[in-house]
Design an enzyme around this catalytic site. Sequence first.
Site, PDB file in Angstrom:
ATOM      1  CG  ASN A 158      -1.622  26.013  20.673  1.00 43.06           C
ATOM      2  OD1 ASN A 158      -1.921  25.293  21.597  1.00 43.06           O
ATOM      3  ND2 ASN A 158      -0.483  25.572  19.916  1.00 43.06           N
ATOM      4  CD  GLU A 159       2.965  25.495  22.762  1.00 40.67           C
ATOM      5  OE1 GLU A 159       3.710  25.503  21.701  1.00 40.67           O
ATOM      6  OE2 GLU A 159       3.281  24.600  23.269  1.00 40.67           O
ATOM      7  CB  CYS A 189       1.529  24.093  16.325  1.00 36.66           C
ATOM      8  SG  CYS A 189       2.709  24.273  17.587  1.00 36.66           S
ATOM      9  CD  GLU A 241      -1.241  19.772  16.970  1.00 37.25           C
ATOM     10  OE1 GLU A 241      -0.408  19.676  18.233  1.00 37.25           O
ATOM     11  OE2 GLU A 241      -1.139  20.728  16.369  1.00 37.25           O
TER      12      GLU A 241
END
Length: 657
Positions: A375-376, A244, A46
């Site tokens: 993602n989350e 994120c 990331e």
Amino acid sequence: MRITKYIVAALIGGWGGSVFAQDAQWQLDPKPVAKIQPTMYGIFFEDINFAADGGIYAELVKNRSFEFDEPMMGWKEPNSDRHSLNEKSGMAKVIKEGNEPNNHFARIEVKDANGYKLINEGFRGMGLSEGANYNLSLRAKANQPGIKKINIALIAENNKAIGTATITPEGKSWEVYKASITATATVSKARMLITFEGNGEIDLDMISLFPEDTWKGREMGLRKDLVQLLDDLNPGFLRFPGGCIVEGRTLDKRYQWKKTVGDVANREMIVNRWNTEFGHRPTPDYYQSFGVGFFEYFQLAEDMGAEPLPILSCGMACQFNTGELAPLEELDPYVNDALDLIEFANADVGTKWGKVRADMGHPKPFNLKYIGVGNEQWGPQYFERLKVFIKAIKSQYPEMIIVSGTGPFPEGEQFEYAEKELKKLNAEIVDEHYYKDPEWFLDNADRYDDYDRDSYKIFAGEYAAQSVDIASPKNKNSWQCALSEAAYMTGLERNADIVYMTSYAPLFAHVDAWQWTPDLIWFDNLKSYGTPNYYVQKLFSTNSGTDLLSLTGNNQPVKGQERLYASAVMDEKSGEVIIKMVNANAAAKEISLVPKGKKFASKATQLLLKSDDLDAVNSLDTPKNVSPESSEIKIKGGTLKMTLAPNAFYVIRAKLK
Ligand code: AHR
């Protein structure tokens, strides 16, 4: 508390027969029980902590095309008219022209060539090495004639030039100019000074400086030492671009892969979502140039022999920020991004996106097999959207494996809800995240022992033991954290029948520009090092083996009884059995391991990672403070008998006879 747990475990679980037992008596069954997936140990990338811009992307000029929200950020004009109305040296004005992405450039008005200076500060400076060559390039056009020369000097902290080049700009249309500069000294915080000869107005854009010596010698490529550390992990997959960062704080600022391919000068720069995320670690100069875009990620995965695993926005912005939602009836652009990405990666050069890939120099497909959606994310909105993606992707690409997620936490209401919904959707591979303290990792090495064997496979996609609290700037990559991860990873390995992918997170951090700690690899502008956690990952990934074996004590997996942990695999290529053992005690422990119906050969290789100090860390100055030591050991009588040192992680490679 630990002692209590130890005694209870020993008495109830019958571990070692009694609390007074000296040896842990273990058995190894050489009959394989499951395959170790080639994707078992991978990399999570990331762009956080200056991982891409200022990190793996070897560009040394920050804000090279004047696209930051504050367009002169990163640039200084010490004597310019901007600072004093009385000065008459000159000034840069940033001008926007047209509607294409990256449409700003700097118009430099030079009134006094002896006075005007333009300086780029780099990413917390520029790292230059004595004798190394640097490729300079810039775009220029005259607006008002008169500037005869552009002088570039790379200057050290003491303002001394350690490399120079001169460019002679010609004409009124944009031209690209290139020069090579050899550094005469090693400096970690150099800057680039630009001066001019003659008075006039000149337009400048894409002012860029790269080391010539990049990963695989690619022009405008990646920083070699950082990629080498990744390649040394022998990763099974490369997950990109996050995290994120996939989601964005708002949908508008999500990661849009289509804007990251093609000519690097036309990739639309946006603010990095980690720029202001943490008030205590603001990095207002953190942007995404996308010099490392999706093509480069695919190429990097290919270079390392890793499966590419792109993760895409599912139409939900980060739920820790705005949580903005794309309405279900407006999801098409998001779904199309996924379908087009598969075309970009895999389709023939005759297709629209296959051609883009070919034009970038890769006519052969990248052979994408996995794609991540979201993602989350959590809550019903995620599953509604995931369902749409699954239907669209599977109807066109039934063989594509879809990676979905359970959200940010490894337990609790949201997690349990996610599990249920994912089962209903027949999820294939599910991403779980855990940022927890070291004791959690020790206590949860059996996490997957009781997981449903008839359901989805597991991607432990983000995990790291936190020495303080999650996202605390005080977190350290301590030996204690790394050791607990090693113990936990024996549990991942033991459950390789359902755990298909695992990766530590985050990956990189610049020592002067990080937002999040702990991280696997730290670097400054010249140097880099692997943390103790890095060496744990490396010991697992370079000793992953091909087949899982059963290693037990009293017919139980060795999963933390007496704070001992173990797993075993066989490597069908070398014919070796690979045993991983963690002693998480402050005292040495005796173990003996008997292979069922066989004997260990008399010589074996031992890889040992340990420190007497649980707080020990590695650093730029002591990069190998905690690092593995390799030695040959002797095995007598076919049984592996060892004294495991306190707080130590062992990998033993041995043959059976
Ligand atoms: O790894 C850092 C962040 O942690 C990731 O971006 C996110 O997925 C998680 O919350």
